[in-house]
Design an enzyme around this catalytic site. Structure first.
Site, PDB file in Angstrom:
ATOM      1  N   GLU A 185      37.320  34.456  43.268  1.00 51.68           N
ATOM      2  CA  GLU A 185      35.991  34.990  42.963  1.00 51.68           C
ATOM      3  C   GLU A 185      35.796  35.160  41.453  1.00 51.68           C
ATOM      4  OE1 GLU A 185      32.936  38.650  44.138  1.00 51.68           O
ATOM      5  OE2 GLU A 185      35.075  38.890  44.531  1.00 51.68           O
TER       6      GLU A 185
ATOM      7  N   LYS B 145      34.341  32.151  46.085  1.00 55.85           N
ATOM      8  CA  LYS B 145      33.248  33.107  46.224  1.00 55.85           C
ATOM      9  C   LYS B 145      32.547  33.164  44.874  1.00 55.85           C
ATOM     10  CE  LYS B 145      32.084  37.874  47.449  1.00 55.85           C
ATOM     11  NZ  LYS B 145      32.435  39.082  48.214  1.00 55.85           N
TER      12      LYS B 145
END
Length: 297
Positions: A177, A214
């Site tokens: 992420e 992500k």
């Protein structure tokens, strides 16, 4: 074997990923939004007990099932606790059909080169072994990009993949992420650099293994399409990143093949003093809108 069925669910299941992983720094804000003020607890233990009650209420709600939710990202303490009398990870998978994922980072380092790398993660191998024994499928690690700084973004992505390879060595699937702050003026340029760096680093993922990504909802729709289609990427998730749920689902629906992994946008409107009927209806509405946007593409 649960791992195989979880992999299939994660790869092609219809729905989205619920991010229930607020940790020490973000928990007070999450509790305030839920209607529990800072004065309601006098220690970190009490604070974590309260957030666990909130998470348990969400997860045990009839609205929260594998029909619309593919996976849930948990904070380490949640993995170690029980929900409805069962270990949290077992409850998620066995009772709800939701794949359990563990947040592993220890927060962000000080900003440098317009980015914030992850702090060191001491004892990571031990944590990953514990995750495996708890039936966890994958992990999540977050860093932040605050400008289109090529050197900074390269450092973020290199660190993300370094940790990801350690996670893969434990037969867990990492979610990387590298969040791009939605408020920066050069967000689109940062996203160009980020896509290029991720594409380069994907070459370092061992053959036969895959990662998940992500990413912030991009300025340009379908900007991450090449990553969605990449053979070493199991799934591309989008974070809400400060957008309201209404804005986030609108932007998400424009990005084919990307599914949501929302935190604050999922719990928006939930309150501690709601009756179960009100709480479940509010959550059901949130889950349906995020599910619809996730499957739109």
């Amino acid at each position: 074997m649960p791992h195989q069925s979880q992999a299939e669910r994660m790869t092609s299941g219809r729905g989205f990923v619920a991010a229930l992983d607020q940790s020490g720094g973000s928990t007070p804000k999450a509790l305030r939004l839920y209607g529990i003020g800072d004065g309601a607890y006098s220690s970190e233990k009490e604070m974590f007990d309260l957030i666990h009650q909130m998470r348990s209420r969400i997860v045990t709600s009839p609205a929260f099932t594998g029909d619309r939710i593919v996976a849930a990202i948990l904070f380490e303490q949640t993995m170690d606790r029980h929900i409805d009398g069962r270990p949290a990870t077992a409850y998620l998978w066995d009772t709800k059909g939701v794949v359990p994922i563990l947040k592993i980072d220890k927060g962000l380092a000080e900003a440098s080169n317009e980015v914030q790398l992850m702090k060191p993660i001491p004892g990571l191998d031990d944590l990953l072994r514990r995750a495996v024994s708890n039936g966890v499928f994958g992990t999540k690690e977050r860093s932040v990009i605050g400008g289109a700084n090529a050197e900074g973004i390269a450092a973020v992505v290199a660190q993300q993949f370094e940790v990801a390879r350690q996670v893969l060595s434990h037969d867990l699937v990492p979610i990387l992420e590298p969040e791009v702050s939605i408020s920066i003026s050069d967000k689109a340029q940062a996203e160009d650099i980020l896509r290029e760096e991720i594409t380069t680093q994907l070459e370092t993922v061992p053959e036969g293994q895959r990662v998940m990504l992500k990413l912030s909802l991009p300025t340009k729709a379908n900007h991450y399409q090449p990553l969605v289609a990449h053979p070493k990427v199991m799934r591309v998730l989008a974070l809400s990143g400060g957008y309201s749920r209404e804005q986030a689902v609108e932007l998400l629906a424009e990005n084919t093949g990307v599914i949501a992994s929302f935190s604050r946008a999922l719990t928006e409107g939930l309150a501690v003093d709601q009756s179960d009927e009100q709480f479940n209806a509010t959550l059901d509405n949130a889950i349906q809108s995020i599910f619809d946007a996730s499957v739109a593409g």
